[in-house]
Design an enzyme around this catalytic site. Structure first.
Site, PDB file in Angstrom:
ATOM      1  NE  ARG A  71      -2.729   0.723   3.531  1.00  0.00           N
ATOM      2  CZ  ARG A  71      -3.474   1.247   4.499  1.00  0.00           C
ATOM      3  NH1 ARG A  71      -4.644   1.778   4.209  1.00  0.00           N
ATOM      4  NH2 ARG A  71      -3.107   1.198   5.745  1.00  0.00           N
ATOM      5  CG  HIS A 115     -19.071  10.142   5.392  1.00  0.00           C
ATOM      6  ND1 HIS A 115     -18.706   8.929   4.843  1.00  0.00           N
ATOM      7  CD2 HIS A 115     -19.995   9.868   6.351  1.00  0.00           C
ATOM      8  CE1 HIS A 115     -19.373   7.964   5.443  1.00  0.00           C
ATOM      9  NE2 HIS A 115     -20.155   8.508   6.369  1.00  0.00           N
ATOM     10  CB  VAL A 150     -12.450   4.539   8.179  1.00  0.00           C
ATOM     11  CG1 VAL A 150     -13.475   4.531   7.041  1.00  0.00           C
ATOM     12  CG2 VAL A 150     -11.472   3.415   8.005  1.00  0.00           C
ATOM     13  CD  GLU A 180     -22.235  13.750  -0.885  1.00  0.00           C
ATOM     14  OE1 GLU A 180     -21.914  13.033   0.062  1.00  0.00           O
ATOM     15  OE2 GLU A 180     -22.188  13.357  -2.062  1.00  0.00           O
TER      16      GLU A 180
HETATM   17  C1  GAR Z   1     -20.592  10.517  -2.202  1.00  0.00           C
HETATM   18  O1  GAR Z   1     -21.940  10.503  -1.761  1.00  0.00           O
HETATM   19  C2  GAR Z   1     -19.645  10.588  -1.035  1.00  0.00           C
HETATM   20  O2  GAR Z   1     -20.152  11.304   0.038  1.00  0.00           O
HETATM   21  C3  GAR Z   1     -19.471   9.129  -0.698  1.00  0.00           C
HETATM   22  O3  GAR Z   1     -19.378   8.499  -1.933  1.00  0.00           O
HETATM   23  C4  GAR Z   1     -20.253   9.168  -2.844  1.00  0.00           C
HETATM   24  C5  GAR Z   1     -19.529   9.349  -4.152  1.00  0.00           C
HETATM   25  O4  GAR Z   1     -20.430   9.814  -5.120  1.00  0.00           O
HETATM   26  N1  GAR Z   1     -18.321   8.912   0.130  1.00  0.00           N
HETATM   27  C6  GAR Z   1     -18.265   8.021   1.107  1.00  0.00           C
HETATM   28  O5  GAR Z   1     -19.172   7.251   1.371  1.00  0.00           O
HETATM   29  C7  GAR Z   1     -16.973   8.034   1.898  1.00  0.00           C
HETATM   30  N2  GAR Z   1     -17.046   7.146   2.994  1.00  0.00           N
HETATM   31  P1  GAR Z   1     -19.910  10.411  -6.474  1.00  0.00           P
HETATM   32  O6  GAR Z   1     -18.877   9.413  -7.043  1.00  0.00           O
HETATM   33  O7  GAR Z   1     -21.110  10.500  -7.337  1.00  0.00           O
HETATM   34  O8  GAR Z   1     -19.281  11.739  -6.195  1.00  0.00           O
END
Ligand code: GAR
Length: 206
Positions: A71, A115, A150, A180
């Site tokens: 990693r 998130h 995380v 978002e």
């Molecule tokens: C978003 O809703 C983001 O908040 C989430 O993944 C989605 C990506 O959507 N992130 C997590 O869950 C992090 N733990 P997108 O690819 O359409 O932007």
């Protein structure tokens, strides 16, 4: 001749659809986000975010984690790529991979994550489903600085929303995405404008 200062470069890391990436591209085009999206990195070859980036004229790179022995080696490759693009800020947008101290130390307080829940509630990759399963009445969106754990690190911005009775996961996802797509450019703008002070877990906005 006066020259405008170059916009700060940001990298976006995605594993999936990339709707947040798209929102950042749009905000930068409108001038609502004073940044240059220099690079999109994905850990998955089929991430639609890669296609979005190519369409938007942003350098799109699929870096296969399995091609590296460790990693740390994978993350050093990401760092080299970001350094080559003089990246000031790394924005995780649905990047479903935990970053180790190798990456986090290199970009300490310069990695953001978005998130789909009000952290520390519902961390992980199924936050919307988890909130519905728990029967939560309120959930929301968090943008935070990333540390070694995380969905963890000092919280920058949050916005809550009430879950409607009988709301499906798809309906809630759509409403969360709308928040978002507004909140992430705003948070990134605050960091790039130097308006964020971090003391331990606390963030103050100047
Ligand atoms: C978003 O809703 C983001 O908040 C989430 O993944 C989605 C990506 O959507 N992130 C997590 O869950 C992090 N733990 P997108 O690819 O359409 O932007």
């Amino acid at each position: 001749m006066s020259r405008r200062p170059a916009l700060p470069a940001i990298a976006v890391l995605c594993s999936g659809q990339g709707t947040n990436f798209q929102a950042l591209v749009s905000a930068a085009r409108r001038g609502a986000l004073r940044a240059r999206i220099a690079l999109l990195i994905s850990d998955r070859p089929d991430a639609f975010a890669l296609t979005r980036a190519r369409r938007a004229g942003v350098e799109a790179r699929y870096i296969n984690p399995k091609a590296f022995p460790t990693r740390a080696a994978y993350e050093r490759a990401l760092i080299r790529l970001c350094e080559a693009h003089r990246v000031r800020l790394v924005c995780l947008a649905g990047f479903m991979r935990i970053l180790s101290p190798v990456f986090v130390r290199r970009y300490r307080h310069r990695i953001l994550n978005i998130h789909p829940a009000l952290l520390p509630a519902f961390p992980g990759s199924h936050a919307i489903r988890d909130a519905l399963r728990w029967g939560a009445k309120v959930t929301g969106v968090t943008v935070h600085l990333v540390d070694e754990a995380v969905d963890h690190g000092p919280i920058l911005l949050q916005e809550a929303l009430a879950i409607r009775p009988g709301e499906t996961e798809a309906e809630l996802l759509a409403r969360i995405h709308r928040i978002e797509h507004r909140l992430y450019p705003k948070a990134i703008g605050l960091v790039l404008a130097g308006r964020v002070r971090v003391r331990g877990r606390r963030v103050s906005l100047g």
